[in-house]
Design an enzyme around this catalytic site. Structure first.
Site, PDB file in Angstrom:
ATOM      1  N   ARG A  18       0.825  -1.212   0.000  1.00 60.67           N
ATOM      2  CA  ARG A  18       0.000   0.000   0.000  1.00 60.67           C
ATOM      3  C   ARG A  18       0.856   1.258   0.000  1.00 60.67           C
ATOM      4  O   ARG A  18       0.591   2.190  -0.768  1.00 60.67           O
ATOM      5  CB  ARG A  18      -0.961   0.027   1.186  1.00 60.67           C
ATOM      6  CG  ARG A  18      -2.134  -0.893   1.032  1.00 60.67           C
ATOM      7  CD  ARG A  18      -3.024  -0.848   2.246  1.00 60.67           C
ATOM      8  NE  ARG A  18      -2.254  -1.214   3.429  1.00 60.67           N
ATOM      9  CZ  ARG A  18      -2.588  -0.933   4.672  1.00 60.67           C
ATOM     10  NH1 ARG A  18      -3.685  -0.254   4.928  1.00 60.67           N
ATOM     11  NH2 ARG A  18      -1.844  -1.322   5.680  1.00 60.67           N
ATOM     12  N   ASN A  36      -6.203  -2.462   2.187  1.00 56.78           N
ATOM     13  CA  ASN A  36      -6.206  -3.912   2.358  1.00 56.78           C
ATOM     14  C   ASN A  36      -7.643  -4.393   2.494  1.00 56.78           C
ATOM     15  O   ASN A  36      -8.474  -3.716   3.091  1.00 56.78           O
ATOM     16  CB  ASN A  36      -5.444  -4.316   3.627  1.00 56.78           C
ATOM     17  CG  ASN A  36      -3.952  -4.227   3.462  1.00 56.78           C
ATOM     18  OD1 ASN A  36      -3.426  -4.187   2.360  1.00 56.78           O
ATOM     19  ND2 ASN A  36      -3.248  -4.195   4.586  1.00 56.78           N
TER      20      ASN A  36
END
Length: 88
Positions: A18, A36
């Site tokens: 990320r 996520n």
């Protein structure tokens, strides 16, 4: 402007995927977000120039050094006019 929704499968959680996505998207001038999901995948929404989004998705297929993406599900979506790129 175009937008693409992506779900990234493989080893993409716990490997800074990320953070890497945020950095790379900002470098390319894209807007959107990344997060996520509970099933171990990573979801992203990319907004910007179509060619730049293609470049970003190609980069996401590699990811950061410890990641091992196996596939990316993609679909075109309606742009939301987002500003900046964030991690959720």
């Amino acid at each position: 402007m175009t937008a693409r929704h992506c779900i990234v499968h493989g080893r993409v959680q716990g490997v800074f995927y990320r953070d890497w996505t945020v950095t790379r998207a900002r470098e390319l001038g894209l807007a959107g977000w990344v997060r996520n999901l509970p099933d171990g995948t990573v979801e992203a929404l990319l907004e910007g120039d179509a060619e730049t989004i293609v470049r970003m998705v190609a980069a996401m297929q590699q990811g950061p050094p410890r990641a091992a993406p196996t596939r990316i599900e993609q679909r075109e979506v309606e742009p939301q006019g987002l500003d900046g790129f964030t991690r959720r």
